[in-house]
Design an enzyme around this catalytic site. Structure first.
Site, short mmCIF file in Angstrom:
data_model
loop_
_atom_site.label_atom_id
_atom_site.label_comp_id
_atom_site.label_asym_id
_atom_site.label_seq_id
_atom_site.Cartn_x
_atom_site.Cartn_y
_atom_site.Cartn_z
CG ASP B 294 -2.27 0.67 0.94
OD1 ASP B 294 -3.34 0.07 1.16
OD2 ASP B 294 -2.23 1.85 0.54
CG HIS B 328 -1.63 1.11 -3.36
ND1 HIS B 328 -2.76 0.88 -2.61
CD2 HIS B 328 -1.38 -0.05 -3.99
CE1 HIS B 328 -3.16 -0.37 -2.79
NE2 HIS B 328 -2.34 -0.96 -3.62
#
Lengths: 243, 516
Positions: B294, B328
């Site tokens: 993430d 991300h």
């Protein structure tokens, strides 16, 4: 949907008291997982009045029937009720008639689109009817405090808090704060007999939800509970429904 | 070139060799410490361990035979060492060593060291104490227990006895909610150093933390390091991996340093942000390496309730000489930013293979205290970063993220729920192999105040795959896009080169001023 029911026993769901009874069976089922309570609740829901006559407090528990049976007719009834224009609550007790149902709808079927509106309705009632000096709510504009109406308001709050996702914390917390303030005021004021069982029920639920201190409030609820023998409402003309 | 000391403890030092490198140094330097070989420095920020307390050291850096830089430092004093083995820790990966290590921590006197020597220590959540130094030596691994039923829970909010105040312990995604205790938890503690070449391993790959990760089961998922209202904490050198959720989560804390740490999780692991400071003040992250599932670094400040009630921004943050990979976002502000995110400097960093580089995300409902302002990125290299620059005010997060209220492109009333994005600047940034150059999406009722891009080079990848550059309902997947900006008051583009795009270099809607 309604045509499938045994019309001779149709009638449940037209009053708040009906909703309170079925909510009790559902709560007992969830606490004990006893199939008898589940079946009692479903039987009562099966005997629901027609949608046109249905009290929206009762409608909250149509979701239980939908979840337990998976039958789309329950969803159809819910959607039909939602499509009817619902008036904003005017008096304190009106909160029980529609707000938990609307929260259930938002959380379960409407992707939480208007949770804020449900919370705003509670806030509006609280701000408009709360008497800061007395620490309690008036039952309505120009009306006095009513333990019974406040009890319905408290039940509406805990039912709605239970439904609201805690991840929408600002909304969840707003409802919790209103409940806490209401509870303190009611206990300080003293609770009339007709309201004791409902207020006790709301306290049990609030303790279960972890939103109030059990040490402080559970004894009060137990005391109120012990003083009451609850008489369930019956359907008109149905002698076998005595509790 | 010079050696700049960043931190000295009783047994370690972190220093910076400024040779123009970003994360890796431009050369490999031979280190000599008090006349003895101390290894090779191949990163700009480097640490040395196994030093001796209260000792004067002379450090030299050589390039071949040539002495390039030197400095002197003295290690801190140390009172006692609590070796966890002496407290009964076994370190075989099977035995529950929680009690032993917790006893060592609790008994450790001020300025003492809790030593975890090489071994695998299976532990349930541990609580930190003020004024200790926790050393995870090389080949020491703290392994988090896999069974959540054995974890303590930190309640979100506890009401005071007089019912006037709240005591906040647990938190989840910006709300004060029940969470499981983290591998290392500090609550209201200060003056702590956690250091060494050892590992803190969440063992999530051997448990069910990553299964149905958005469902609360018992409580919300633990982190590897959770610091709640802590001060003066330094984490140096430790590797964090396989966290159940976010890795490092300082919360309402101040004066923190994270030096030469490594944070790792599989690229497909859910919600494993690397470093999430939330409502903190005064943070230095230097020489850190992130490779995750993430956002690598996500600077946060809570959701609406916390922002409105405590109004505590996350501010004064410096991120330097770091490497962010595979996540991300490289450095993100938000989406929980209701207390505000301010005064952030990201400098001399390298980002590789992340979906987005520098990312600001917010949405309606974060509140009027949700101000993102004075965020500067300077000298950042990006390689294979899908969209290097994203500011998204329509981020579709949270259970109501796709509702009309959050996603509407029509102006909504500016009220207590409306966030604000102020000044964001990107300077001296090179981004190669990108998919879309930049996406700036403001709110029609509260546009982004100013975006500045100066000396920026962006080149699109030859065979880029379409991606959704900003996670908003109105943003489709695209590829080879230039800069897209809507609802921005002022867009400054000076010496901005974009190559390999198709269509318009700059697509704008409701941008009041464009300066090139």
């Amino acid at each position: 949907m309604v045509q499938d029911m045994d019309k001779s026993r149709v009638g449940w769901g037209t009053t708040r008291e009906h909703a309170f009874v079925v909510s009790t069976y559902i709560a007992w089922f969830r606490q004990t997982e006893n199939e008898t309570y589940r079946q009692c609740a479903l039987d009562m829901l099966q005997q629901s009045a027609a949608v046109e006559d249905m009290c929206s407090a009762w409608a909250t528990y149509l979701f239980f029937a939908y979840e337990q049976t998976g039958e789309e007719r329950w969803r159809d009834m819910i959607e039909q009720l939602v499509s009817q224009s619902m008036s904003e609550p005017v008096k304190l007790a009106d909160a029980y008639d529609g707000l938990p149902f609307r929260m259930a709808y938002e959380m379960k079927l409407n992707r939480m689109a208007w949770v804020s509106k449900v919370v705003s309705a509670f806030k509006e009632l609280h701000e408009r009817l709360f008497d800061k000096a007395a620490g309690v709510h008036c039952a309505g504009e120009g009306m006095d405090y009513s333990a019974e109406d406040t009890a319905w308001f408290m039940l509406a709050l805990v039912d709605t808090i239970e439904l609201c996702d805690q991840q929408l914390y600002e909304h969840w917390r707003a409802l919790v704060d209103i409940y806490r303030v209401t509870l303190r005021g009611v206990l300080k004021q003293g609770v009339a007999d007709e309201a004791k069982l409902k207020i006790a029920t709301s306290i049990y639920k609030a303790v279960d939800l972890g939103i109030i201190d059990p040490e402080r409030y559970l004894p009060a609820a137990l005391e109120m509970d012990a003083q009451q023998m609850y008489v369930a409402p019956t359907l008109k003309g149905d002698e076998t429904d005595e509790d | 070139m010079k050696i700049e000391k960043l931190f000295v403890s009783s047994r370690s030092v972190t220093f910076q060799l400024e040779d123009g490198g970003l994360y890796a140094a431009n050369k490999r330097y031979q280190l000599v410490l008090n006349g003895e070989d101390a290894g090779i420095a191949n990163t700009v920020v480097t640490s040395l361990f196994d030093l001796w307390p209260d000792t004067k050291y002379h450090l030299q850096a050589y390039d071949g035979e040539c002495l390039l830089a030197e400095c002197d430092f003295r290690t801190e004093e140390e009172s006692f060492t609590m070796n966890v083995r002496q407290f009964g820790a076994v370190g075989d990966g099977e035995h529950d060593d929680t009690a032993a290590i917790q006893a060592a921590i609790n008994c450790c006197p001020k300025k003492g060291r809790v030593l975890v020597p090489a071994g695998e220590y299976r532990v349930k959540p541990l609580l930190l104490k003020s004024h200790i130094r926790l050393e995870l030596q090389k080949d020491a691994v703290l392994q988090l227990e896999r069974d959540r039923n054995l974890f303590p829970i930190l309640p979100g909010m506890i009401q005071s006895t007089d019912e006037e105040k709240d005591f906040n312990l647990g938190t989840w995604e910006g709300n004060p909610l029940d969470m499981f205790g983290s591998l290392l938890t500090g609550v209201d503690v200060k003056d702590i150093v956690i250091y060494g070449e050892g590992v803190a391993d969440g063992m999530a790959q051997e448990s069910d933390w990553w299964v149905n990760h958005r469902v609360k089961r018992g409580a919300w998922r633990p982190r590897l390091l959770y610091l709640c209202r802590c001060k003066d904490v330094t984490v140096q050198g430790v590797t964090f991996r396989n966290s159940p959720a976010w890795n490092l989560h300082p919360y309402f804390s101040q004066n923190l340093k994270f030096l030469n740490i490594s944070v790792q999780a599989p690229a497909n692991s859910p919600n494993t942000d690397g470093f999430d400071p939330e409502s903190c003040k005064g943070i230095l992250v230097a020489g850190a390496h992130f490779s995750l599932g993430d956002d690598c670094i996500a600077i946060k400040a809570g959701k609406l309730y916390m922002g409105a009630t405590y109004a505590t921004p996350c501010e004064d943050i410096e991120i330097v000489h770091c490497l962010m990979e595979n996540g991300h976002g490289g450095v993100t502000a938000g989406s929980e930013m209701a207390g505000g995110v301010k005064h952030v400097r990201v400098r001399d960093c390298l980002m590789r293979n992340t979906d987005r580089g520098l990312r600001v995300k917010t949405r309606r409902g974060r509140g009027k205290n949700g101000v993102i302002d004075d965020i500067v990125f300077d000298h950042v290299e990006m390689d294979r970063v899908g969209t290097p620059f994203v500011v998204n005010c329509l981020y579709y997060c949270d259970p109501d993220g796709h509702t009309e209220y959050v996603q509407s492109l029509e102006p909504q009333p500016v009220d207590d729920r409306t966030p604000y994005v102020g000044n964001i600047a990107f300077r001296h940034v090179n981004a190669t192999e990108v998919c879309c150059a930049g996406y700036f999406l403001g709110l029609p009722e509260q546009p982004i105040h100013k975006v500045t891009m100066e000396h920026v080079n962006i080149s699109c990848a030859r065979a880029a795959k379409p991606m959704q550059p900003a996670m908003a309902d109105c943003v489709p997947k695209c590829v080879y896009k230039g800069i897209v900006a809507s609802d921005v008051r002022k867009l400054v583009l000076k010496d901005v080169m974009i190559t390999g795009y198709e269509g318009e270099r700059l697509e704008t809607r409701n941008v009041e001023v464009i300066e090139e």
